[in-house]
Design an enzyme around this catalytic site. Structure first.
Site, PDB file in Angstrom:
ATOM      1  N   HIS A  31     -10.399   0.684   2.045  1.00  0.00           N
ATOM      2  CA  HIS A  31     -10.162   1.767   2.991  1.00  0.00           C
ATOM      3  C   HIS A  31     -11.288   1.599   3.972  1.00  0.00           C
ATOM      4  O   HIS A  31     -12.370   2.212   3.617  1.00  0.00           O
ATOM      5  CB  HIS A  31      -9.958   3.429   2.386  1.00  0.00           C
ATOM      6  N   HIS A  86       1.590   5.414  -1.595  1.00  0.00           N
ATOM      7  CA  HIS A  86       1.161   6.684  -2.634  1.00  0.00           C
ATOM      8  C   HIS A  86       2.573   7.199  -3.102  1.00  0.00           C
ATOM      9  O   HIS A  86       3.369   7.643  -2.363  1.00  0.00           O
ATOM     10  CB  HIS A  86       0.612   7.683  -1.559  1.00  0.00           C
ATOM     11  N   HIS A  93       0.949  -1.298  -0.168  1.00  0.00           N
ATOM     12  CA  HIS A  93       0.035   0.082   0.202  1.00  0.00           C
ATOM     13  C   HIS A  93       0.923   1.191   0.057  1.00  0.00           C
ATOM     14  O   HIS A  93       1.543   1.597   1.230  1.00  0.00           O
ATOM     15  CB  HIS A  93      -0.940  -0.069   1.263  1.00  0.00           C
ATOM     16  N   HIS A 104      -4.556  -0.993   5.830  1.00  0.00           N
ATOM     17  CA  HIS A 104      -3.785  -0.237   7.020  1.00  0.00           C
ATOM     18  C   HIS A 104      -4.934  -0.314   8.166  1.00  0.00           C
ATOM     19  O   HIS A 104      -5.535   0.837   8.642  1.00  0.00           O
ATOM     20  CB  HIS A 104      -3.634   1.255   6.904  1.00  0.00           C
ATOM     21  N   LYS A 116      -9.066  -0.395  -5.746  1.00  0.00           N
ATOM     22  CA  LYS A 116      -9.452   0.326  -4.475  1.00  0.00           C
ATOM     23  C   LYS A 116     -10.340   1.073  -4.263  1.00  0.00           C
ATOM     24  O   LYS A 116     -11.096   1.659  -5.053  1.00  0.00           O
ATOM     25  CB  LYS A 116      -8.177   1.381  -4.422  1.00  0.00           C
ATOM     26  N   ASP A 126       1.412   2.486   3.596  1.00  0.00           N
ATOM     27  CA  ASP A 126       0.593   3.832   3.365  1.00  0.00           C
ATOM     28  C   ASP A 126       1.615   5.130   3.478  1.00  0.00           C
ATOM     29  O   ASP A 126       0.957   6.046   3.872  1.00  0.00           O
ATOM     30  CB  ASP A 126      -0.487   3.870   4.416  1.00  0.00           C
TER      31      ASP A 126
END
Ligand code: NCD
Ligand code: ZN
Length: 344
Positions: free
Chosen positions: A136, A15, A13, A174, A99, A247
């Protein structure tokens, strides 16, 4: 133990953003990690196979010369996602997951799902083709306290959604609570959970006690100490359902320190040193490889990385406090403890 060798870890995960930020942060992950599941919450989001393909090319172009890092792409699920486009991107090997952001749950999630019935055909298609859904897991209802949003999501949304879509493979992204860790453990082979580096280190006091600390603010927000301890137990257990998803979510310091600051901790730079410290503290260094390098590929049906990395214990190792970008700095997560393990 003063040295451990692991299969090269992956980040399930991550970004990476785009443009200047991508250029600045991609090398930070590529230094230690073999692959990463790339989050699609760009502005505008990555919703089609064509967009994922173009984004993948931009990531590859941002890697240092000779890097073998492999971005594993995802699509951002919207109420308008075309099941056939998604299935094609998955069959072609372009995307590894989709996602799901509940609309409004976190950074750049405005295009997310409001009405879960609308995405039912897409979820059924994903179950059929074996494409995992990365979730999420927070409700966004105003009447639910932000510290309860994960536990409520499991009861109200996630469990009904999984029951209604047999065979759908789900990653709880997460997780931040004991309830999340328990639910993941009880879910069988089609359910996994990622755990971040920072949620193993901080509880909500880190954000709020002794002055507000925007660099510790992320979503889902860190919870009470008992939850951090439950996450430590889960991550260091070596159990197959838990794997690393950092994350790592870079924001410019100006955006973090604003009156309405952005959510996200940037841990790409020092994650492996932090994890080694955490696993050593919990007498579980021998489970670090399962958590960081083995359980994720097993869940995603991918081979483990062929190469290895070695971590060596010695004098405290320091990392830069900040990464520079042309538009400002990004603060590297401060674990508030000395780190002794360096990646060699
Ligand atoms: C992430 C981001 O900045 O994109 N922020 C965060 O606090 N984790 C979004 C997310 O994963 O929720
Ligand atoms: Zn994220």
């Amino acid at each position: 133990m003063t040295q451990i060798t692991l299969r090269r870890p992956d980040d399930w995960h991550l970004h990476l953003r785009d443009g200047d930020m991508l250029q600045a942060v991609a090398p930070e992950t590529a230094r230690h990690f073999g692959r990463a599941i790339i989050m699609p919450n760009l502005v505008p989001p990555v919703v089609t196979g064509a967009q994922a393909s173009a984004y993948r090319d931009r990531i590859l172009a941002a890697l240092p010369e000779g890097s073998a890092f492999e971005p594993l792409m995802t699509l951002y699920l919207t109420e308008d996602t075309d099941p056939e486009d998604l299935a094609r991107a998955h069959t072609d090997g372009l995307i590894k997951a989709v996602k799901l952001y509940p609309a409004g749950a976190t950074t750049n999630s405005a295009s997310g799902v409001k009405n879960f019935d609308k995405v039912r055909p897409v979820l059924e298609k994903m179950a059929e083709i074996g494409c995992p859904l990365c979730v999420h897991g927070e409700v966004v209802d105003d009447d639910v306290d932000i510290f309860d949003r994960e536990a409520v999501f499991i009861d109200r949304i996630l469990d009904p959604l999984r029951q209604a879509t047999p065979g759908l493979r789900v990653v709880m992204e997460h997780i931040t609570t004991a309830q999340g860790a328990d639910y993941a453990r009880s879910g069988g082979k089609d359910l996994g959970a990622t755990i971040t580096t920072h949620h193993l280190v901080i509880n909500r006091n880190a954000i709020l006690a002794g002055g507000i600390k925007p660099h510790y603010y992320c979503l889902p927000v860190a919870k009470r100490e008992e939850h951090r301890l439950a996450l430590r137990k889960a991550a260091t257990s070596g159990e197959a359902c838990y794997f690393l998803g950092t994350d790592s979510a870079p924001h410019l310091d100006g955006a973090k320190l604003a009156p309405c600051g952005c959510a996200g901790c940037f841990t790409a730079t020092n994650t492996m040193s932090i994890l080694a410290e955490v696993f050593e503290q919990d007498c579980a260094l021998d489970e670090l490889e399962a958590f960081a390098s083995l359980n994720g590929p097993a869940f995603y049906g991918l081979p483990v990385n062929a190469e290895s990395i070695t971590l060596t214990k010695g004098d405290p190792v320091t990392y830069p406090d900040r990464i520079q970008t042309p538009n400002g700095d990004v603060t590297v997560f401060d674990p508030m403890m000395p780190l002794h393990w360096r990646v060699s």
